[in-house]
Write a protein that holds these residues in place. Structure first.
Motif: not given
Length: 57
Positions: A2-7, A26-30, A39-49
């Motif tokens: 699973n690319p989201r769990q194993e990098v 990065q697209n931001l989300r309010g 507030g503002i948040a960025a959605v990151l995938d596993g590799r970016l995190t």
């Protein structure tokens, strides 16, 4: 795999170096919580995190 769990460590190293050097768009989300605070948040995938954590330490 699973690319989201194993990098792959090489991918993390390369991405961390790229983000350090070039930055990241990065697209931001309010968000608004129950009390009305906004507030503002960025959605990151596993590799970016993992890469962000590597840069921060």
């Amino acid at each position: 795999m699973n690319p989201r769990q194993e990098v792959a460590q090489e991918a993390v190293e390369a991405l961390a170096e790229s983000v350090k050097t070039c930055g990241l768009l990065q697209n931001l989300r309010g968000l608004q919580d129950e009390s009305g605070k906004i507030g503002i948040a960025a959605v990151l995938d596993g590799r970016l995190t993992v890469s962000y954590h590597k840069i921060a330490t």
